[in-house]
Design a protein around this motif. Structure first.
Motif, PDB file in Angstrom:
ATOM      1  N   LEU A   1       0.837  -1.191   0.000  1.00  0.00           N
ATOM      2  CA  LEU A   1       0.000   0.000   0.000  1.00  0.00           C
ATOM      3  C   LEU A   1       0.875   1.245   0.000  1.00  0.00           C
ATOM      4  CD1 LEU A   1      -2.832   1.325   0.340  1.00  0.00           C
ATOM      5  CD2 LEU A   1      -2.521   1.038   2.806  1.00  0.00           C
ATOM      6  N   ARG A   2       0.658   2.090  -0.982  1.00  0.00           N
ATOM      7  CA  ARG A   2       1.327   3.403  -1.033  1.00  0.00           C
ATOM      8  C   ARG A   2       0.280   4.431  -0.639  1.00  0.00           C
ATOM      9  NH1 ARG A   2       4.138   6.238  -6.316  1.00  0.00           N
ATOM     10  NH2 ARG A   2       4.847   8.112  -5.228  1.00  0.00           N
ATOM     11  N   THR A   3       0.500   5.050   0.511  1.00  0.00           N
ATOM     12  CA  THR A   3      -0.516   5.931   1.076  1.00  0.00           C
ATOM     13  C   THR A   3      -0.391   7.387   0.651  1.00  0.00           C
ATOM     14  OG1 THR A   3       0.849   6.171   3.050  1.00  0.00           O
ATOM     15  CG2 THR A   3      -0.878   4.485   3.110  1.00  0.00           C
ATOM     16  N   ASP A   4       0.689   7.735  -0.036  1.00  0.00           N
ATOM     17  CA  ASP A   4       0.900   9.109  -0.464  1.00  0.00           C
ATOM     18  C   ASP A   4       1.400   9.094  -1.904  1.00  0.00           C
ATOM     19  OD1 ASP A   4       2.030  11.680  -1.013  1.00  0.00           O
ATOM     20  OD2 ASP A   4       2.229  12.048   1.133  1.00  0.00           O
ATOM     21  N   GLY A   5       0.629   9.643  -2.817  1.00  0.00           N
ATOM     22  CA  GLY A   5       0.991   9.641  -4.225  1.00  0.00           C
ATOM     23  C   GLY A   5       2.167  10.531  -4.572  1.00  0.00           C
ATOM     24  N   GLU A   6       2.500  11.461  -3.690  1.00  0.00           N
ATOM     25  CA  GLU A   6       3.618  12.371  -3.944  1.00  0.00           C
ATOM     26  C   GLU A   6       4.931  11.835  -3.384  1.00  0.00           C
ATOM     27  OE1 GLU A   6       3.222  15.166  -5.791  1.00  0.00           O
ATOM     28  OE2 GLU A   6       1.167  14.468  -6.049  1.00  0.00           O
ATOM     29  N   LYS A   7       4.854  11.123  -2.279  1.00  0.00           N
ATOM     30  CA  LYS A   7       6.047  10.602  -1.609  1.00  0.00           C
ATOM     31  C   LYS A   7       5.975   9.079  -1.613  1.00  0.00           C
ATOM     32  CE  LYS A   7       6.017  14.505   1.536  1.00  0.00           C
ATOM     33  NZ  LYS A   7       5.734  14.908   2.898  1.00  0.00           N
ATOM     34  N   TRP A   8       7.081   8.447  -1.360  1.00  0.00           N
ATOM     35  CA  TRP A   8       7.129   6.990  -1.273  1.00  0.00           C
ATOM     36  C   TRP A   8       6.899   6.589   0.183  1.00  0.00           C
ATOM     37  CZ3 TRP A   8       6.753   4.046  -5.382  1.00  0.00           C
ATOM     38  CH2 TRP A   8       7.101   4.593  -6.615  1.00  0.00           C
ATOM     39  N   LEU A   9       5.650   6.649   0.602  1.00  0.00           N
ATOM     40  CA  LEU A   9       5.280   6.259   1.958  1.00  0.00           C
ATOM     41  C   LEU A   9       4.207   5.188   1.886  1.00  0.00           C
ATOM     42  CD1 LEU A   9       4.992   9.758   3.676  1.00  0.00           C
ATOM     43  CD2 LEU A   9       6.899   8.137   3.820  1.00  0.00           C
ATOM     44  N   GLY A  10       4.378   4.150   2.678  1.00  0.00           N
ATOM     45  CA  GLY A  10       3.380   3.105   2.694  1.00  0.00           C
ATOM     46  C   GLY A  10       3.830   1.921   3.508  1.00  0.00           C
ATOM     47  N   GLN A  11       3.294   0.742   3.155  1.00  0.00           N
ATOM     48  CA  GLN A  11       3.602  -0.459   3.911  1.00  0.00           C
ATOM     49  C   GLN A  11       3.389  -1.715   3.081  1.00  0.00           C
ATOM     50  OE1 GLN A  11       0.103  -1.767   6.551  1.00  0.00           O
ATOM     51  NE2 GLN A  11       0.017   0.465   6.626  1.00  0.00           N
ATOM     52  N   TYR A  12       4.058  -2.771   3.525  1.00  0.00           N
ATOM     53  CA  TYR A  12       3.875  -4.104   2.952  1.00  0.00           C
ATOM     54  C   TYR A  12       3.435  -5.022   4.076  1.00  0.00           C
ATOM     55  CZ  TYR A  12       5.013  -8.815   1.451  1.00  0.00           C
ATOM     56  OH  TYR A  12       4.944 -10.150   1.173  1.00  0.00           O
ATOM     57  N   GLN A  13       2.456  -5.882   3.788  1.00  0.00           N
ATOM     58  CA  GLN A  13       2.036  -6.898   4.742  1.00  0.00           C
ATOM     59  C   GLN A  13       1.920  -8.224   4.009  1.00  0.00           C
ATOM     60  OE1 GLN A  13      -1.321  -4.626   6.831  1.00  0.00           O
ATOM     61  NE2 GLN A  13      -0.380  -5.874   8.451  1.00  0.00           N
ATOM     62  N   ALA A  14       2.565  -9.242   4.576  1.00  0.00           N
ATOM     63  CA  ALA A  14       2.572 -10.569   3.960  1.00  0.00           C
ATOM     64  C   ALA A  14       1.283 -11.336   4.224  1.00  0.00           C
ATOM     65  CB  ALA A  14       3.768 -11.375   4.476  1.00  0.00           C
ATOM     66  N   ASN A  15       0.560 -10.978   5.286  1.00  0.00           N
ATOM     67  CA  ASN A  15      -0.640 -11.734   5.619  1.00  0.00           C
ATOM     68  C   ASN A  15      -1.625 -10.861   6.384  1.00  0.00           C
ATOM     69  OD1 ASN A  15      -2.391 -13.907   5.876  1.00  0.00           O
ATOM     70  ND2 ASN A  15      -1.482 -14.570   7.794  1.00  0.00           N
ATOM     71  N   ASN A  16      -2.492 -10.185   5.649  1.00  0.00           N
ATOM     72  CA  ASN A  16      -3.545  -9.391   6.262  1.00  0.00           C
ATOM     73  C   ASN A  16      -4.806  -9.540   5.412  1.00  0.00           C
ATOM     74  OD1 ASN A  16      -5.304  -7.515   7.338  1.00  0.00           O
ATOM     75  ND2 ASN A  16      -3.706  -6.000   7.728  1.00  0.00           N
ATOM     76  N   PRO A  17      -5.495 -10.680   5.574  1.00  0.00           N
ATOM     77  CA  PRO A  17      -6.664 -10.925   4.731  1.00  0.00           C
ATOM     78  C   PRO A  17      -7.797  -9.919   4.922  1.00  0.00           C
ATOM     79  CG  PRO A  17      -6.350 -12.713   6.320  1.00  0.00           C
ATOM     80  CD  PRO A  17      -5.193 -11.797   6.458  1.00  0.00           C
ATOM     81  N   VAL A  18      -7.942  -9.346   6.103  1.00  0.00           N
ATOM     82  CA  VAL A  18      -9.025  -8.393   6.346  1.00  0.00           C
ATOM     83  C   VAL A  18      -8.803  -7.117   5.534  1.00  0.00           C
ATOM     84  CG1 VAL A  18     -10.174  -6.968   8.092  1.00  0.00           C
ATOM     85  CG2 VAL A  18      -9.579  -9.350   8.607  1.00  0.00           C
ATOM     86  N   ARG A  19      -7.638  -6.515   5.677  1.00  0.00           N
ATOM     87  CA  ARG A  19      -7.349  -5.277   4.936  1.00  0.00           C
ATOM     88  C   ARG A  19      -7.281  -5.552   3.435  1.00  0.00           C
ATOM     89  NH1 ARG A  19      -8.384  -0.373   3.894  1.00  0.00           N
ATOM     90  NH2 ARG A  19      -6.617   0.977   3.445  1.00  0.00           N
ATOM     91  N   THR A  20      -6.751  -6.705   3.067  1.00  0.00           N
ATOM     92  CA  THR A  20      -6.686  -7.064   1.654  1.00  0.00           C
ATOM     93  C   THR A  20      -8.093  -7.164   1.078  1.00  0.00           C
ATOM     94  OG1 THR A  20      -4.596  -8.208   1.992  1.00  0.00           O
ATOM     95  CG2 THR A  20      -5.811  -8.755   0.000  1.00  0.00           C
ATOM     96  N   ARG A  21      -9.009  -7.756   1.820  1.00  0.00           N
ATOM     97  CA  ARG A  21     -10.401  -7.876   1.355  1.00  0.00           C
ATOM     98  C   ARG A  21     -11.031  -6.497   1.175  1.00  0.00           C
ATOM     99  NH1 ARG A  21     -13.002  -9.941   5.531  1.00  0.00           N
ATOM    100  NH2 ARG A  21     -11.720 -11.804   5.391  1.00  0.00           N
ATOM    101  N   GLN A  22     -10.770  -5.574   2.109  1.00  0.00           N
ATOM    102  CA  GLN A  22     -11.309  -4.210   1.997  1.00  0.00           C
ATOM    103  C   GLN A  22     -10.808  -3.530   0.726  1.00  0.00           C
ATOM    104  OE1 GLN A  22      -9.817  -2.662   5.687  1.00  0.00           O
ATOM    105  NE2 GLN A  22     -11.641  -3.259   6.850  1.00  0.00           N
TER     106      GLN A  22
END
Length: 170
Positions: A126-147
């Motif tokens: 997930l890249r949370t800011d289109g201007e900067k390289w800010l975000g996160q990686y998760q190997a196993n988060n089915p709830v957020r992935t489903r959203q």
């Protein structure tokens, strides 16, 4: 980062924070390598720092060819940057059109200034800011992935192939 073995299927490892294009590229390659059936990409314009990289293009090619069930769906909000200069991902999409599909969102259907990549209903980048390289990686988060997958599916229903990009393939 792959979760294996005795880990509880309900456990979600802490998100790995990302702050540079290089970190995003590394996490994206990890996500693709661990994917088995389905990858979805929701991007403003397929940032060259991620999707134009030879390693990423090769990883997507390997994934798409790994199984007849492997599928990549790509949604972009803006096709203009892809038209301005050659992009390594476009010939791959053309060659593997039965496994990789690219569509452009319709106005008003895109999320506010964020992008994501999902794999197999568990991994997310997930890249949370289109201007900067800010975000996160998760190997196993089915709830957020489903959203995020629901957001993607709603936009995908209304998206269309970009006619300007199709002319590049002719």
């Amino acid at each position: 980062m792959r979760t294996t073995g005795t880990a509880d299927s309900g456990s979600n490892p802490a998100p790995m924070p990302l702050e540079t294009a290089e970190q995003f590229a590394s996490a994206l390659q990890r996500l693709i390598a661990d994917a088995r059936r389905h990858i979805v990409i929701y991007s403003q314009h397929l940032a060259r720092a991620l999707y134009h990289e030879p390693h990423t293009v090769q990883a997507l090619s390997d994934f798409a060819r790994s199984s007849r069930y492997a599928r990549v769906q790509i949604l972009i909000c803006d096709g203009e940057p892809l038209l301005r200069s050659p992009h390594r991902l476009l010939p791959l999409i053309q060659r593997l059109e039965s496994s990789i599909e690219l569509r452009k969102t319709q106005p008003g259907s895109e999320p506010d200034n964020y992008e994501f990549v999902l794999a197999d209903n568990r991994q997310l980048l997930l890249r949370t800011d289109g201007e900067k390289w800010l975000g996160q990686y998760q190997a196993n988060n089915p709830v957020r992935t489903r959203q995020l997958r629901e957001i993607f599916e709603r936009a995908w229903l209304h998206a269309q192939p970009d006619p300007n990009l199709k002319t590049l393939f002719l």
